[in-house]
Design an enzyme around this catalytic site. Structure first.
Site, mmCIF file in Angstrom:
data_model
loop_
_atom_site.group_PDB
_atom_site.id
_atom_site.type_symbol
_atom_site.label_atom_id
_atom_site.label_comp_id
_atom_site.label_asym_id
_atom_site.label_seq_id
_atom_site.Cartn_x
_atom_site.Cartn_y
_atom_site.Cartn_z
ATOM 1 N N LYS A 80 4.585 9.356 -16.190
ATOM 2 C CA LYS A 80 5.876 9.533 -16.475
ATOM 3 C C LYS A 80 6.302 9.454 -17.991
ATOM 4 O O LYS A 80 6.981 10.136 -18.495
ATOM 5 C CB LYS A 80 6.590 8.206 -15.861
ATOM 6 C CG LYS A 80 6.757 8.448 -14.213
ATOM 7 C CD LYS A 80 7.493 7.205 -13.767
ATOM 8 C CE LYS A 80 7.512 7.111 -12.242
ATOM 9 N NZ LYS A 80 7.978 6.047 -11.642
ATOM 10 N N HIS A 98 -14.782 22.845 9.873
ATOM 11 C CA HIS A 98 -15.146 24.153 9.278
ATOM 12 C C HIS A 98 -14.966 24.463 7.908
ATOM 13 O O HIS A 98 -14.945 25.325 7.564
ATOM 14 C CB HIS A 98 -14.382 25.163 10.076
ATOM 15 C CG HIS A 98 -14.958 25.073 11.931
ATOM 16 N ND1 HIS A 98 -15.860 25.822 12.482
ATOM 17 C CD2 HIS A 98 -14.604 24.260 12.804
ATOM 18 C CE1 HIS A 98 -16.022 25.453 13.497
ATOM 19 N NE2 HIS A 98 -15.311 24.391 13.855
ATOM 20 N N GLU A 155 -2.214 3.198 -3.967
ATOM 21 C CA GLU A 155 -1.467 2.584 -4.724
ATOM 22 C C GLU A 155 -1.883 1.092 -4.722
ATOM 23 O O GLU A 155 -1.328 0.379 -5.506
ATOM 24 C CB GLU A 155 -0.125 2.671 -4.418
ATOM 25 C CG GLU A 155 0.474 4.018 -5.403
ATOM 26 C CD GLU A 155 2.035 4.007 -5.217
ATOM 27 O OE1 GLU A 155 2.518 3.350 -4.502
ATOM 28 O OE2 GLU A 155 2.313 5.028 -5.992
#
Ligand code: PA5
Length: 436
Positions: free
Chosen positions: A425, A311, A290
């Site tokens: 948003k 793995h 951010e």
């Protein structure tokens, strides 16, 4: 000594950058540090975190201790409602410190922390609510803006459950609100309901708020020592503000990652060999993602836990596109020892390991991995911690925050805003038909 808390080792990155480059980037890191400390850079109204460890108000800490003393004996579970910077810092410390099996440990002396408000998954809440029926619990609802949809929805659901379970008055006593001093819906609710409340300082952004009540209250509720955490952060604050660039681990980290980025290493993989550090990585990803990912720039922060992920992602790390740098968070000492038993038949062929501790074996895996990745073209930096405890974690969190502020300024962005977070948003509100 503060200097011993983190050792930043670049011996496996040095072949990827030349000395002149590093000296140049160290000079730029020093200049960026000055801009940060003088408060002359972009986003300078969000620098409250820089001096937070040394300027922490003692009455806030004593209120936290009192709330914990009051609520802890009444709660088997404690729900932390928050998203992003409003929960990741607390979760990073709690998961690093608590037993991997804390959820089923009946010898636990503090409430078990569960999280909400970080997801909109219906199944998540459908699974949480029956547990809240069965166990005594309390809640901390945390939101700086006090308007974020995810925690608002979660708090609506959990407040309703709490009030039905205990009645309005006891529900009130079991609720703590952590939010802005005067703005936002959560502030209004907290005032109206007379919750025990804490203020998130105006000048501290969400992802830099772990050393405010946002992180401290849940960490203390989980039974961990916030005074030691702050002590570690204070040592780090003093050290990274004053140490000259070449001896300053935070500036060296900022310099190396920017020097490597300039050479085309676009992804930084934060790795560990201690799975309890998984949420430190999650917190770190938010902090750097951010802060730096804007204006078409920024190192992409990613993380893996080894040897588990060797793995699954080991192949990519060894031979995939060579744009990845790696930062290993190494831990020198474990807290306890588990003996590998000897076996007469040795059918599994592990008798040769019985004289070694699992930590020795893990360290050999770590050394082997670092050398393999370096030889495969991955520059590897190492952050060496002595052990995982509150003081070291406090130091580490501040180290990453300070280096992040410096690194963001070196990159030429404002590390303290997050304008891009609004885009989803806006679309979500349109799709939900929210009146704006
Ligand atoms: O770093 C930030 O500011 C954000 O990630 C916020 O922490 C996150 O969006 C939550 O916001 P709020 O605490 O306002 O609910």
């Amino acid at each position: 000594m503060a200097q011993n808390k983190i050792f930043f080792n670049t011996e496996n990155a040095d072949i990827f950058v030349n000395n002149d480059d590093i000296n140049n980037f160290l000079g730029r890191a020093e200049a960026a540090k000055k801009v940060l400390l003088d408060g002359r850079g972009a986003g300078n109204d969000f620098l409250g975190w820089v001096k937070l460890p040394s300027q922490q108000e003692s009455d806030i800490i004593s209120r936290i201790h009192k709330d914990v003393e009051r609520l802890s004996p009444m709660c088997q579970l404690f729900v932390v409602i928050g998203i992003g910077g409003s929960y990741l810092g607390a979760r990073a410390v709690i998961e690093a410190m608590q037993s991997e099996f804390a959820a089923i440990d009946d010898k636990r002396t503090a409430p078990y922390i569960v999280y909400a408000g970080h997801t909109l998954s219906e199944d998540y809440y459908a699974q949480l609510l029956p547990l809240l029926d069965r166990f005594d619990y309390g809640v901390a609802v945390i939101s700086k803006s006090g308007t974020t949809t995810e925690p608002a929805v979660a708090f609506r659901i959990i407040k309703n459950h709490l009030e039905k379970k205990y009645g309005k008055e006891v529900a009130r006593q079991r609720t703590i609100a952590i939010t802005d001093a005067c703005r936002g819906a959560l502030h209004t609710i907290a005032q109206q309901e007379c919750y025990s409340s804490y203020v998130i300082p105006d000048n501290v952004g969400g992802r830099f708020s772990v050393l405010t009540p946002v992180g401290l209250l849940p960490i203390a509720m989980a039974g961990f020592d916030i005074d030691a955490l702050l002590e570690g952060a204070r040592e780090a604050q003093q050290l990274y503000a004053s140490a000259p660039a070449k001896e300053n681990a935070a500036l060296r980290y900022a310099a190396y990652r920017n020097a490597l980025y300039a050479k085309g290493y676009k992804v930084e993989m934060l790795t560990n060999f201690t799975p309890s550090l998984k949420y430190v990585s999650e917190w770190w990803k938010q902090l750097y993602g951010e802060s730096e990912g804007k204006e078409g720039k920024g190192i992409m922060p990613h993380s893996l836990s080894f040897t588990t992920d060797l793995h699954s992602m080991g192949q990519y790390m060894q031979e995939g596109e060579r744009t990845v740098m790696e930062t290993v968070v190494s831990v020198s000492h474990s807290h306890s020892r588990v003996q590998i038993p000897s076996d007469e038949q040795d059918l599994d062929g592990v008798n040769y390991l019985i004289s070694k501790s699992l930590t020795d074996i893990n360290h050999c895996a770590e050394r082997g991995t670092i050398e393999a990745h370096r030889d495969g073209g991955v520059p590897v930096m190492q952050m060496e911690l002595e052990r995982i405890d509150e003081r070291t974690l406090g130091h580490l969190l501040y180290f990453f925050e300070f280096a992040c502020g410096v690194s963001g300024y070196m990159l030429g962005v404002n590390p303290f805003n997050q304008p891009g977070v609004e885009a989803y948003k806006k679309n979500m509100f349109r799709l939900l038909g929210k009146k704006m």
